[in-house]
Design a protein around this motif. Structure first.
Motif, PDB file in Angstrom:
ATOM      1  N   THR A  91       0.848  -1.187   0.000  1.00  0.00           N
ATOM      2  CA  THR A  91       0.000   0.000   0.000  1.00  0.00           C
ATOM      3  C   THR A  91       0.880   1.232   0.000  1.00  0.00           C
ATOM      4  OG1 THR A  91      -1.801  -1.110   1.172  1.00  0.00           O
ATOM      5  CG2 THR A  91      -1.793   1.288   1.205  1.00  0.00           C
ATOM      6  N   VAL A  92       0.757   2.047  -1.044  1.00  0.00           N
ATOM      7  CA  VAL A  92       1.540   3.274  -1.203  1.00  0.00           C
ATOM      8  C   VAL A  92       0.601   4.457  -1.006  1.00  0.00           C
ATOM      9  CG1 VAL A  92       2.995   4.607  -2.770  1.00  0.00           C
ATOM     10  CG2 VAL A  92       3.054   2.101  -2.842  1.00  0.00           C
ATOM     11  N   ARG A  93       0.992   5.411  -0.173  1.00  0.00           N
ATOM     12  CA  ARG A  93       0.138   6.566   0.107  1.00  0.00           C
ATOM     13  C   ARG A  93       0.461   7.725  -0.835  1.00  0.00           C
ATOM     14  NH1 ARG A  93      -4.266   4.824   2.644  1.00  0.00           N
ATOM     15  NH2 ARG A  93      -3.664   3.253   4.198  1.00  0.00           N
ATOM     16  N   TYR A  98      -0.314  11.937  -1.892  1.00  0.00           N
ATOM     17  CA  TYR A  98      -0.165  13.167  -1.099  1.00  0.00           C
ATOM     18  C   TYR A  98      -1.289  13.354  -0.089  1.00  0.00           C
ATOM     19  CZ  TYR A  98      -0.295  18.063   0.186  1.00  0.00           C
ATOM     20  OH  TYR A  98      -0.362  19.221   0.901  1.00  0.00           O
ATOM     21  N   ASP A  99      -2.545  13.094  -0.492  1.00  0.00           N
ATOM     22  CA  ASP A  99      -3.681  13.338   0.402  1.00  0.00           C
ATOM     23  C   ASP A  99      -4.035  12.132   1.255  1.00  0.00           C
ATOM     24  OD1 ASP A  99      -4.554  11.770  -1.669  1.00  0.00           O
ATOM     25  OD2 ASP A  99      -6.467  12.801  -1.927  1.00  0.00           O
ATOM     26  N   GLY A 100      -3.180  11.114   1.270  1.00  0.00           N
ATOM     27  CA  GLY A 100      -3.439   9.925   2.077  1.00  0.00           C
ATOM     28  C   GLY A 100      -4.159   8.822   1.345  1.00  0.00           C
ATOM     29  N   THR A 101      -4.582   9.062   0.113  1.00  0.00           N
ATOM     30  CA  THR A 101      -5.246   8.033  -0.671  1.00  0.00           C
ATOM     31  C   THR A 101      -4.320   6.831  -0.828  1.00  0.00           C
ATOM     32  OG1 THR A 101      -6.631   9.590  -1.871  1.00  0.00           O
ATOM     33  CG2 THR A 101      -6.218   7.485  -2.941  1.00  0.00           C
ATOM     34  N   GLY A 102      -4.862   5.635  -0.647  1.00  0.00           N
ATOM     35  CA  GLY A 102      -4.065   4.420  -0.731  1.00  0.00           C
ATOM     36  C   GLY A 102      -4.022   3.847  -2.140  1.00  0.00           C
TER      37      GLY A 102
END
Length: 345
Positions: free
Chosen positions: A291-293, A295-299
């Protein structure tokens, strides 16, 4: 009274100390400003590679960052990726929000990582999108014990421990009643957390290497069991404690709803002594994700490796059973095989 003729008159010169101190202070201040400017420039240019921004990125820059992160996936090479990346850039140049870039980014990540990769809606992840909490079941009939191993997407440690312990304790409880072998039913296992699944089944699998993962550079990470503990690359992941080895053949049931971590379990039994698989090809998600985040935290779920079995054979797609059978008849076929093993022993 005036000075005498010929006498030397001494005059007081201003001290150079304050002027020198001000020059040093000014020099330090200028140096600090220069260093700060250079640091800000470095953050401006390099920071986005590591998710560090001086100001929030534009939607186009947000998309560019996501595309750069995709290049750590398993498939982002060659003409297909080049076309997919260029198309994603084209579709996101005029986006007016981060959310507006996601459809194009999902198309790109499906190329970079394959069908096992996706981008969640903002604020969502695997645990929040799948709220079902099925528990394993263990039952015995006519000397055959069936262990039903469902998906496991719950992130709570307590639930994961309960899940694994139910399997391990169930196998322990049925050990003396199991005379003709075991059925491990993975037909409804869509995936999730593989570690509690494998630790729970450790008495049937035994210690040693049971599989692993290989990245696009050929680097392999072993998946092993030792005393009821699952280890990935030597790092402990989950444990039910040491359990006595359960004797007897094992029939593994699989089908098109067996995916992801369910496929890892299928492969853990593949090649094991006394194990045989029944049913239909699996869903084809036999790969490992990170799981890569953004900028806004979206996975972003990105495939970075494919599964290997205990012999080192690579997968990445559907796994074919040893003995094909209609999915709803796989249990009957497995029972017939186990009874034959029992009669011949």
């Amino acid at each position: 009274m005036g000075a005498r003729p010929g006498a030397r008159v001494e005059t007081m010169k201003p001290s150079a100390g304050p002027h020198r101190a001000r020059r040093i202070l000014l020099s330090l201040l200028v140096s600090g400003v220069v260093l700060l400017a250079l640091a800000l420039l470095a953050v401006w240019q390099v920071g986005p590679r590591y998710g560090v921004y001086l100001v929030p990125p534009s939607p186009a820059a947000y998309a560019d960052d996501a595309l750069t992160k995709m290049e750590a996936g398993y498939h982002p090479t060659g003409p297909e990726w080049d076309r997919a990346r260029a198309e994603a850039v084209r579709k996101t140049r005029d986006a007016d929000s981060y959310a507006a870039t996601l459809p194009a980014l999902r198309e790109a990540v499906a190329v970079a990582g394959g069908k096992h990769s996706t981008i969640f809606e903002s604020g969502k992840d695997l645990g929040s999108t799948d709220t079902e909490r099925p528990l394993p079941q263990v039952s015995n009939a006519r000397g055959i014990t069936t262990v039903t191993v469902p998906k496991l997407s719950a992130p709570e440690e307590g639930f994961r421990n309960d899940y694994a312990t139910r399997i391990a304790n169930g196998i322990d409880a049925q050990r003396t009643r199991t005379s003709c072998g075991w059925i491990v039913d993975l037909r409804s296992n869509h995936g999730g957390d593989m570690s509690p699944m494998l630790s729970g089944l450790s008495a049937l699998l035994g210690d040693g290497k049971v599989g692993g993962f290989v990245d696009r550079n050929g680097t392999t990470t072993d998946l092993t069991l030792a005393g009821g503990t699952v280890r990935v690359g030597g790092s402990d992941q989950h444990s039910v404690g040491a359990r006595a080895r359960a004797a007897g053949p094992v029939a593994v049931l699989q089908g098109p709803d067996t995916g992801s971590s369910g496929e890892v379990v299928v492969l853990a039994f593949k090649g094991a002594q006394g194990a045989r698989s029944f049913g239909a090809p699996t869903a084809g998600y036999s790969s490992a994700n990170q799981t890569v985040r953004l900028y806004d935290g979206t996975g972003m779920l990105l495939t970075t490796a494919v599964d290997v079995d205990r012999t080192g054979a690579r997968y990445g797609g559907a796994i074919t059973p040893v003995q094909p059978a209609p999915v709803d008849q796989a249990a009957a076929a497995a029972t017939t095989w186990l009874q034959g093993q029992c009669a011949s022993s």
